[in-house]
Design a protein around this motif. Structure first.
Motif, short mmCIF file in Angstrom:
data_model
loop_
_atom_site.label_atom_id
_atom_site.label_comp_id
_atom_site.label_asym_id
_atom_site.label_seq_id
_atom_site.Cartn_x
_atom_site.Cartn_y
_atom_site.Cartn_z
N PHE A 32 0.87 -1.18 0.00
CA PHE A 32 0.00 0.00 0.00
C PHE A 32 0.91 1.22 0.00
O PHE A 32 1.27 1.75 1.05
CB PHE A 32 -0.90 -0.03 1.24
CG PHE A 32 -1.94 1.05 1.29
CD1 PHE A 32 -3.17 0.88 0.66
CD2 PHE A 32 -1.72 2.23 1.98
CE1 PHE A 32 -4.14 1.88 0.72
CE2 PHE A 32 -2.68 3.22 2.05
CZ PHE A 32 -3.90 3.04 1.42
N PHE A 33 1.29 1.66 -1.20
CA PHE A 33 2.32 2.67 -1.34
C PHE A 33 1.72 4.03 -1.69
O PHE A 33 1.38 4.31 -2.84
CB PHE A 33 3.34 2.25 -2.39
CG PHE A 33 3.92 0.87 -2.14
CD1 PHE A 33 4.18 0.43 -0.85
CD2 PHE A 33 4.19 0.01 -3.19
CE1 PHE A 33 4.71 -0.84 -0.60
CE2 PHE A 33 4.72 -1.25 -2.96
CZ PHE A 33 4.97 -1.69 -1.66
N SER A 34 1.52 4.86 -0.67
CA SER A 34 1.01 6.21 -0.80
C SER A 34 -0.42 6.24 -1.32
O SER A 34 -0.68 6.56 -2.48
CB SER A 34 1.90 7.05 -1.71
OG SER A 34 1.44 8.38 -1.76
N GLY A 35 -1.35 5.90 -0.44
CA GLY A 35 -2.75 5.92 -0.81
C GLY A 35 -3.62 6.37 0.35
O GLY A 35 -3.11 6.85 1.37
N THR A 36 -4.90 6.21 0.16
CA THR A 36 -5.85 6.46 1.24
C THR A 36 -6.84 5.31 1.27
O THR A 36 -7.11 4.69 0.23
CB THR A 36 -6.60 7.79 1.08
OG1 THR A 36 -7.45 7.99 2.21
CG2 THR A 36 -7.46 7.80 -0.18
N ARG A 57 6.38 14.97 2.39
CA ARG A 57 5.79 16.01 1.55
C ARG A 57 4.81 15.40 0.55
O ARG A 57 4.62 15.90 -0.55
CB ARG A 57 6.88 16.81 0.84
CG ARG A 57 7.81 17.53 1.80
CD ARG A 57 8.79 18.45 1.09
NE ARG A 57 9.71 19.08 2.04
CZ ARG A 57 10.61 20.00 1.73
NH1 ARG A 57 10.71 20.42 0.47
NH2 ARG A 57 11.41 20.52 2.65
N ASP A 58 4.17 14.34 0.97
CA ASP A 58 3.22 13.60 0.14
C ASP A 58 1.80 13.92 0.61
O ASP A 58 1.50 13.81 1.80
CB ASP A 58 3.49 12.10 0.30
CG ASP A 58 2.57 11.22 -0.53
OD1 ASP A 58 1.66 11.75 -1.20
OD2 ASP A 58 2.76 9.99 -0.50
N PHE A 59 0.93 14.31 -0.31
CA PHE A 59 -0.44 14.65 0.10
C PHE A 59 -1.17 13.44 0.67
O PHE A 59 -2.16 13.58 1.40
CB PHE A 59 -1.23 15.28 -1.04
CG PHE A 59 -1.46 14.39 -2.25
CD1 PHE A 59 -2.51 13.48 -2.27
CD2 PHE A 59 -0.65 14.50 -3.37
CE1 PHE A 59 -2.74 12.69 -3.38
CE2 PHE A 59 -0.87 13.71 -4.49
CZ PHE A 59 -1.91 12.80 -4.50
N PHE A 60 -0.69 12.23 0.37
CA PHE A 60 -1.31 11.03 0.92
C PHE A 60 -0.56 10.51 2.16
O PHE A 60 -0.78 9.37 2.58
CB PHE A 60 -1.38 9.92 -0.12
CG PHE A 60 -2.70 9.86 -0.86
CD1 PHE A 60 -3.86 10.39 -0.31
CD2 PHE A 60 -2.77 9.26 -2.11
CE1 PHE A 60 -5.07 10.32 -0.99
CE2 PHE A 60 -3.98 9.18 -2.79
CZ PHE A 60 -5.13 9.72 -2.24
N LEU A 61 0.29 11.33 2.76
CA LEU A 61 0.95 10.89 4.00
C LEU A 61 -0.09 10.60 5.08
O LEU A 61 -0.03 9.56 5.74
CB LEU A 61 1.92 11.97 4.48
CG LEU A 61 2.55 11.74 5.86
CD1 LEU A 61 3.34 10.44 5.90
CD2 LEU A 61 3.44 12.93 6.25
N SER A 62 -1.04 11.48 5.27
CA SER A 62 -2.08 11.25 6.27
C SER A 62 -2.87 9.99 5.95
O SER A 62 -3.13 9.15 6.83
CB SER A 62 -3.03 12.44 6.36
OG SER A 62 -2.40 13.56 6.93
N GLY A 63 -3.27 9.85 4.70
CA GLY A 63 -4.06 8.69 4.31
C GLY A 63 -3.32 7.39 4.54
O GLY A 63 -3.90 6.39 5.01
#
Length: 338
Positions: A211-215, A278-284
């Motif tokens: 699961f590489f950088s998703g939400t 700095r990834d917008f999907f870090l939180s997800g």
């Protein structure tokens, strides 16, 4: 006090806290961290001088795909010059794809197989093998890059249906423990969605998930979705729901397949979650990792300092890319039966 170069002047951001809980930051200065490689620092400097690619998100889908496919073709050529693999067009379960096989290996009908679900906001990336080539070469296992149907022409659940059709077909000659599924960005989302859909259909769980950088939660936004664009800090940040609008269409956002966070995650396969600060999907990514831990799943989380969204699919020569791909391959091979 010692360090590299002169210290940065003290320039605290001007912050306003609004009654609804919104934080408004007017003047924020973020220096390059010294924890990253010199090549990564050069990449960020170069990227910051380039036009903001998110401006293209308002272009007609044909133009957006043309730009994306041309960039992918250049990247594919780079990867095929680096890695010793062969590529062939295939159809599995009625779904087109590209089979990436490491040189010296043969894709056996009963042998192990990795399924790659590519990124591209569910609307881009047709025939992409950028995520498949490096992993096939590192693992020595063939990777099937699924060319699932794209939005907006084909909204949810078309992509999930395609992934399930491929998985079901592979299960006809393989055990589930000989199959792992992975993807980046939209592909990460789709990998988790496929697992939940497979369980609802009574199919056995694959050996592992990347699961590489998703939400896994489209119903609730994460903090980093308001901070970063596709290149990290960006002049313009487009909401995730806007990017995935064509895919989600009329989907219920709290449906357990659309947003796996709302599913019973007990028994979910071992999962490696990966992102960048700095990834917008870090939180997800982090939120899904936490949900998996609460469900007792063997879940790992790796976050790369200062890296933007899916850096491992964009910058082949970065030390951070090599490290990310090595970790991805090692994790998948730790669980798959060969």
């Amino acid at each position: 006090m010692t360090g590299q170069g002169a210290p940065h002047p003290s320039r605290g951001p001007s912050v306003t806290f609004l009654p609804d809980g919104t934080t408004h930051i007017v003047d924020l200065h973020v220096p390059l961290p010294t924890s990253i490689s010199a090549a990564a620092a050069d990449m960020i400097r170069l990227r910051n001088r380039m036009p903001d690619p998110t401006n293209g998100l308002t272009a007609p889908i044909e133009i957006e795909r043309k730009f994306y496919d041309e960039a992918q073709a250049i990247l594919e050529a780079q990867l095929l010059a680096i890695y010793a693999v062969s590529v062939e067009d295939v159809v599995v379960g009625g779904v087109p794809g590209r089979l990436v096989t490491p040189h010296g290996h043969t894709a056996r009908p009963t042998g192990p197989m990795l399924i790659n679900l590519h990124g591209g906001a569910f609307k881009l990336g047709s025939r992409s093998i950028a995520e498949a080539v490096p992993i096939a070469a590192r693992t020595g296992v063939p990777v099937l890059a699924v060319d699932y149907r794209l939005a907006p022409e084909h909204a949810y659940p078309a992509a999930v249906d395609d992934a399930i059709a491929v998985y079901r077909s592979l299960l006809e000659t393989r055990t589930a423990q000989g199959i792992a599924i992975y993807g980046s960005s939209a592909g990460a989302v789709l990998a988790a969605e496929t697992v939940i859909a497979a369980r609802q259909l009574g199919l056995p769980m694959p050996a592992a998930i990347g699961f590489f950088s998703g939400t896994a939660d489209f119903a609730r936004t994460g903090d980093t979705e308001a901070l970063f664009g596709v290149i990290g800090f960006a002049p313009r940040v487009t909401a995730v729901l806007d990017q995935a609008y064509g895919y989600l269409a009329a989907a219920m956002l709290t449906d357990s397949v659309v947003s796996p966070t709302y599913a019973d995650l007990r028994g979910f396969p071992p999962t490696l979650c990966m992102s960048g600060t700095r990834d917008f999907f870090l939180s997800g990514t982090c939120n899904f990792h936490r949900s998996l831990l609460h469900a007792g799943v063997d879940a790992r989380l790796v976050v790369f300092d200062a890296m933007p969204h899916v850096h491992w699919t964009k910058y082949p020569d970065l030390p951070e890319t090599v490290e990310a791909l090595d970790l991805q391959a090692a994790f998948l091979m730790n669980y798959i039966e060969v």
